[in-house]
Write a protein that holds these residues in place. Structure first.
Motif, short mmCIF file in Angstrom:
data_model
loop_
_atom_site.label_atom_id
_atom_site.label_comp_id
_atom_site.label_asym_id
_atom_site.label_seq_id
_atom_site.Cartn_x
_atom_site.Cartn_y
_atom_site.Cartn_z
N PRO A 106 -40.24 -72.12 45.54
CA PRO A 106 -40.28 -72.36 44.09
C PRO A 106 -39.55 -71.31 43.27
O PRO A 106 -39.04 -71.60 42.20
N GLY A 107 -39.50 -70.08 43.76
CA GLY A 107 -38.88 -69.00 42.99
C GLY A 107 -37.41 -68.79 43.27
O GLY A 107 -36.81 -67.86 42.73
N LEU A 527 -37.75 -64.25 28.26
CA LEU A 527 -37.64 -64.88 29.57
C LEU A 527 -38.60 -66.07 29.59
O LEU A 527 -39.71 -66.00 29.06
N TRP A 528 -38.15 -67.14 30.21
CA TRP A 528 -38.96 -68.35 30.33
C TRP A 528 -39.13 -68.65 31.81
O TRP A 528 -38.17 -68.57 32.58
N TYR A 529 -40.34 -69.04 32.21
CA TYR A 529 -40.63 -69.22 33.62
C TYR A 529 -41.06 -70.65 33.92
O TYR A 529 -41.77 -71.29 33.13
N ARG A 530 -40.66 -71.14 35.09
CA ARG A 530 -41.17 -72.41 35.58
C ARG A 530 -42.58 -72.21 36.11
O ARG A 530 -42.92 -71.14 36.63
N THR A 531 -43.40 -73.23 35.99
CA THR A 531 -44.79 -73.09 36.44
C THR A 531 -44.86 -72.85 37.95
O THR A 531 -45.71 -72.08 38.42
N ALA A 532 -43.98 -73.49 38.72
CA ALA A 532 -43.97 -73.26 40.16
C ALA A 532 -43.58 -71.82 40.48
O ALA A 532 -44.10 -71.21 41.43
N GLN A 533 -42.70 -71.27 39.68
CA GLN A 533 -42.28 -69.88 39.84
C GLN A 533 -43.44 -68.93 39.56
O GLN A 533 -43.66 -67.95 40.29
N LEU A 534 -44.21 -69.22 38.51
CA LEU A 534 -45.39 -68.41 38.18
C LEU A 534 -46.43 -68.49 39.29
O LEU A 534 -46.99 -67.48 39.73
#
Length: 577
Positions: A106-107, A527-534
């Motif tokens: 995911p990241g 910075l903006w993050y994807r939920t899967a990345q978090l």
């Protein structure tokens, strides 16, 4: 210059097949060379059946994959380094491949080339579209911070850049135009348009010389050889080593609407382009809309008479078509690969949270501190929105009563003040913040409210914090602008919480459904993050029971993550750690 330990290891996944030609290979090799000049480690993975010669000739040692649709295999290979960046340039992978790879890793930072909007909807971070028609394609707004869109990013082959431009046209040239015509339909020409156009051109009157090029993947050339032998004006060149020098000697190029269009315009050669596939239509249309050349349209939508008529018209206007080529040379200036490489590295640093330093963060908050209102001191949009965030955070936590509480990025101390106002009294409270002015301000306000050994420390939370570990660690609105990468920051938060303790973070949500629209673009200051990345970062730090909840500060509502531009992430540290 970027520090070596901040540089990514770059994997370029592409193809070089008879069915797809050499365009993907040529532009990714040019990009790879530019990235190497920036001290990046670059390697190539090729789809099965790909020709390795172009890569080996450029000094690379590519790996031909055994199975193109094996994202689990790729995922396992990519997990060997935390600094991998994947660039994809192929249309031969199924859409499921991207989704399975995103689930596996995911990241993973993924950028993909796209020529006609086919990649919209895929789980990638950004697009690279250096085509003439790139600005006509509507991409999701969430891709904007990481995408390179426009012909100024076109990576041209080194041999093209080393070739001098076509000479200026003399008065005699104008009278006898064209003298030398180049005909090339790419490296493979699976639709056999080279043979068709050769017949059309040789049926025309005129004393021009026709240079017909069959690329290295053209296939059996017997019919084309016989056709060229039937007219002394024609000469067949099979995979010529000096292709760009040959092209620069011609005063008109009839080409497929792929990378060759940009190469010809860089050389100053007037272009007449025929689209051989859907992904070439944006370039063909962009050529016409920008008034840089002649667009013949798609090969299967024009008959021979129509093509002959339009080519004849182009040959009859030497002044105009040369002016078009001159404008094209100004657009394709040969710096595209360097620009694209610089963009890739800039996007990578942004993704890693290294696009800004802690010094820059401190400077921004010091400038904001002059405002009298607490919410403006910490760069919030409104007092109501700030208080709503604290109310929602307490709703998720349930209670902070009796906790040993560390608040990372404590700012003005208003979260603690709000908790006390709601009769939520921790046994110990410690706030840490980078800004000295905010730390003093918070200490003055909060010690008057509750005498529980409340303390505020002006320090980086990455450094040892007095009293750690804590039973509760909160970090609201910090991750998106703290000068620390996501995984590194979350790993440190996990260290700061005691076994069995809780972590609550709020940050920006790149998966917000509004970003599906081209006009809705993430604020570049954060910075903006994807939920899967978090989720991956929290799990990788040893945290469990991870829950991601969207929220809307202005209305004070909790929402599904897809419906909100901001999210809370709550988790617990395993009690046996």
């Amino acid at each position: 210059m970027i520090p070596t330990d901040s540089l990514p290891s770059i994997i370029i996944l592409t193809d070089s097949l008879p069915s797809s030609g050499l365009g993907h290979a040529r532009r990714t090799i040019s990009l790879g060379q530019a990235l190497q000049s920036q001290r990046c480690w670059v390697t190539y993975w090729l789809l099965p059946g790909s020709d390795t010669d172009p890569f080996e000739s450029a000094g690379f040692s590519p790996t031909v994959l055994p199975d193109p649709a094996a994202p689990r295999f790729l995922g396992q290979a990519l997990t060997q380094s935390p600094n991998h960046l994947l660039i994809i340039d192929t249309y031969l992978l199924p859409r499921d491949f991207y989704h399975e790879l995103a689930n596996e890793l995911p990241g993973l930072f993924i950028l993909t080339f796209d020529d006609h909007g086919e990649k919209v909807g895929l789980p990638v971070l950004g697009i690279m579209n250096p085509g003439l028609g790139a600005d006509q394609i509507l991409y999701p707004g969430r891709w904007k911070p990481f995408s390179a869109i426009g012909p100024e990013y076109m990576p041209l082959p080194e041999e093209c850049l080393q070739t001098g431009p076509h000479p200026r046209m003399s008065d005699q040239d104008r009278q006898e135009y064209p003298q030398n015509i180049l005909l090339v339909m790419g490296a493979s020409d699976p639709e056999r348009q080279t043979e068709r156009l050769t017949r059309i051109l040789l049926a025309m009157t005129g004393s021009f010389h026709l240079h017909v090029v069959a690329g290295p993947h053209y296939g059996p050339p017997e019919a084309l050889t016989a056709l060229c032998a039937s007219d002394q004006r024609a000469r067949l060149h099979i995979a010529p080593k000096d292709f760009h020098r040959l092209a620069a000697s011609c005063d008109l190029a009839i080409v497929g609407a792929g990378l060759t269009v940009a190469e010809m315009l860089h050389l100053g050669v007037p272009v007449v382009a025929l689209a051989l596939a859907d992904n070439q239509m944006p370039t063909a249309n962009g050529l016409e809309q920008r008034n840089l050349g002649v667009n013949l349209g798609r090969f299967d939508q024009k008959d021979d008479c129509q093509l002959a008529h339009e080519i004849s018209r182009a040959m009859a206007m030497p002044e105009r078509i040369r002016e078009m080529a001159a404008r094209g040379r100004g657009l394709f200036d040969g710096q595209g690969a360097s620009r694209l490489a610089a963009h890739v590295l800039s996007a990578w640093l942004r993704y890693q949270g290294k696009h800004s330093s802690t010094d820059a963060v401190v400077s921004a908050y010091r400038q904001a501190f002059v405002h009298p209102e607490p919410y403006r001191k910490v760069l919030w949009g409104s007092a109501e929105g700030m208080e709503n965030r604290y109310a929602l955070a307490l709703e998720i936590l349930g209670s902070v009563q009796g906790e040993t509480w560390l608040d990372v990025g404590s700012g003005t101390g208003d979260f603690f003040i709000y908790a006390v106002k709601k009769n939520q009294m921790p046994s110990i409270y410690c706030g840490v913040d980078l800004t000295e002015e905010l730390t003093r301000y918070a200490l003055e306000r909060c010690t008057q409210i509750a005498d529980i050994g409340t303390k505020f420390c002006c320090q980086d939370f990455m450094q040892p914090v007095p009293g750690e570990p804590f039973s509760l660690v909160t970090c609201l609105g910090v991750l998106q602008n703290c000068g620390v990468g996501l995984k590194k920051a979350v790993a440190r938060l996990a260290e700061l919480v005691a076994p069995g303790g809780r972590v609550l973070v709020s940050t920006k949500n790149l998966d917000w459904q509004a970003f599906d629209e081209p006009a809705c673009i993430p604020c570049p200051e954060h910075l903006w993050y994807r939920t899967a990345q978090l989720r991956e970062a929290f799990a990788g730090a040893g945290l469990e029971d991870i829950r991601i909840t969207g929220y809307e500060p202005r209305s004070g509502r909790l929402l599904p993550a897809r419906e909100a531009h901001s999210v809370f992430v709550s988790a617990e540290r395993r009690s046996n750690d």
